[in-house]
Each structure stands twice: as C-alpha cells, then as structure tokens.
Motif scaffolding. Sequence first.
Motif: not given
Ligand SMILES: Cc1cc2nc3c(=O)[nH]c(=O)nc-3n(C[C@H](O)[C@H](O)[C@H](O)COP(=O)(O)OP(=O)(O)OC[C@H]3O[C@@H](n4cnc5c(N)ncnc54)[C@H](O)[C@@H]3O)c2cc1C
Length: 298
Positions: A29, A32, A38, A64
């Motif tokens: 899927l 991101s 997020s 993933t």
């Molecule tokens: C091991 C792993 C597997 C993954 N697998 C997949 C996958 O299969 N498919 C896929 O599409 N994605 C995948 N992801 C991506 C994952 O969904 C994103 O890392 C996650 O949604 C957070 O986005 P970001 O890392 O860009 O952090 P950002 O969006 O940049 O946010 C950073 C931090 O800010 C805080 N934050 C941000 N916005 C808000 C808010 N509105 N309210 C409160 N706090 C907030 C949170 O604490 C967040 O951790 C994976 C990530 C990891 C680490």
Amino acid sequence: LSAILKFGTPAQKAAYVPDVIMGRKFIALAISEPNAGSDVAGLTCTATRTPDGYTLSGQKKWITNSTYAENFVLAGRVAGGGERHSGLAFFIVSKDAPEFTIRKVNVTGASISGTGYLVFKDTPIPHSALLGSEGQGFVMIMQNFVHERLYISTITIRLSRICLEESVRYAMRREAFGGKLADIQAIRLLVGQMAAKVEMMQAWLEALVDQVIRMGKKKSDTDLAATICLLKAECGDLYEFCANSATHVFGGHALVASGPGQRIEGAVAAVKAYTIPAGATLVMRDFGGKSIFKKSKL
Ligand SMILES: Cc1cc2nc3c(=O)[nH]c(=O)nc-3n(C[C@H](O)[C@H](O)[C@H](O)COP(=O)(O)OP(=O)(O)OC[C@H]3O[C@@H](n4cnc5c(N)ncnc54)[C@H](O)[C@@H]3O)c2cc1C
C-alpha cells in the motif's frame, strides 16, 4: 489487499485477491511520500490522463513490502481533479510498469519489512488500474486505514503479551540474591503492571471488534474510525511499556539476539515501527479527541 477487497471491481478482485490470499504474491500500500506522511491530502504523486489510461509521476516513501510486492495499491492525485482532499484516487500498479523504480530503505526495528522508496517518471498505467473512482480517493484511503489500524492494534497487543510471557518465564528461572528474580518485589510490580495493561487492552480490542461485527464494516468504518485511532495509540503505548519493562526484567540478556532474551532483543526499537505507520500516535490522539468534541451532545 483490503482496498481491493473493499473497492475493487469483480475483475480486479479476481485478478489480485487469490494470489495474495494463497501467499503466492505480495501486495503493498503506497500512500506516504517524502513530503506528505500524516498529511495525506498533501500528496503530490500525479496521475495524468492519457488516451490509454494515465501516466504517473512522483515518489512514495517508507512503503512496506516494496521489495517483495508484485503489485502496489497507490494513492495519486489526478491532474486537474481538484486540490487537497478532492483530487485523490487509488490505482493498482504492477512492479513491472515501465519507468518505475524501487529502492530498499533500511528502517529501524523493521529490517525484514521490505520497506522501499518508489519513483515514477511518466509511468504509463491502463484505465483498468483505477480502483474505485477518481476524486473518491481520500475517503477510500481513510476507510482503508480503519482496518489497518485495527490489525496493528491486534499485533501490538500480541507483541506486548510476548514481553509479559517471556518476562514471567525468565523471572521464574533466573537466580539472583539467593532466590529467583520472581522473588524480588520490584520485578513482581513490573510483571503485575504489564499483565493488567495487556488484559485491559485485550478487553477493549475484543469489545471493539464485537461492535465492528454487529455494526457491519460499512457503518463501523465511519462510526468507529476515531475510537479505533485511540485504540491504536493506546496499544502503541502498551507495547512501549511492555518492551521497556521486559528489558528491565532481562537485564543484559535483553540486548543479545540469542539466548533467553532473543524474543525481547529488538523490542524497544521495534515499537516505533508500529506507532508511526498507519497514523502516528499523536495524530491518532488528535483525531480521536477532535471527534469527541464534534460528536458530543453535552
Ligand atoms: C516502519 C514504517 C512502515 C511504513 N509503511 C508504510 C506503508 O506501507 N505505506 C505507506 O503509505 N506509508 C508507510 N509508512 C509511512 C507512515 O505512514 C508515515 O511515516 C506516517 O504517516 C507519518 O508521516 P511522516 O513520517 O511523514 O511524519 P510527519 O507527517 O512529518 O509527522 C512527524 C510527526 O509530527 C507529528 N504530527 C504530524 N502531524 C500531526 C497532527 N496533525 N497532529 C499531531 N501530531 C502530528 C507526529 O508525531 C508525527 O510523527 C511507514 C512508516 C514506517 C516508519
């Protein structure tokens, strides 16, 4: 796969579901992006209409199963289809599509997850790649998350229980200060806390799954979405607590990949591989809290 099961045509289900269910093929899927995690509505990977279908351009990060997957369910922005939430759609993309490259990304705590960085450069995909309809992508992405968050909660409760079980097993055997670790009150307090938290979370999970079954998938995907976000956040905290507590019970053995601590080693690092994907803990709590105020009749 849940997105295809939920939104696919009979032909799409027939083409993709059996191989994945039978374990013959993997599917990933891809939502991101480097600059949109997020904030799903901020994604920019773009699908431009062509006479034969679309061309995809953009990048996906942290996906993933990428290095194992034959196919990807990908969220894209249809060119000219509107901004933010309104312009999104799901597509099914083969790993063999032209001008599509996959690079492995090493992720702490999830070394076998096949995490990848995907790049599309005017990658052609056919009309039949569209899953559901254009413009409905955001709602579909959010509904699909409900299922993913529920199963991540289930996994983290199981991993927490493993920390508890292993701690009990080890504390009953390990000798220290003329007795067993289990004779030390501080260890008993940790084990007691772990057991209580695991059982509370298991009970909440089972109650919610029961509600999902009674309501049906369609209604529960909207009505229980926020509660399931709160569950996922709490399950992440539970796993973090149990991984830390088990590390205290095992001492040095918690840092060695063989021997009595082999199921505990790595647990502290693995926690974040469950608390960040499919909605980071703070995002889950914020959404859950927002929904309480929105629905409250008090
Ligand atoms: C091991 C792993 C597997 C993954 N697998 C997949 C996958 O299969 N498919 C896929 O599409 N994605 C995948 N992801 C991506 C994952 O969904 C994103 O890392 C996650 O949604 C957070 O986005 P970001 O890392 O860009 O952090 P950002 O969006 O940049 O946010 C950073 C931090 O800010 C805080 N934050 C941000 N916005 C808000 C808010 N509105 N309210 C409160 N706090 C907030 C949170 O604490 C967040 O951790 C994976 C990530 C990891 C680490």
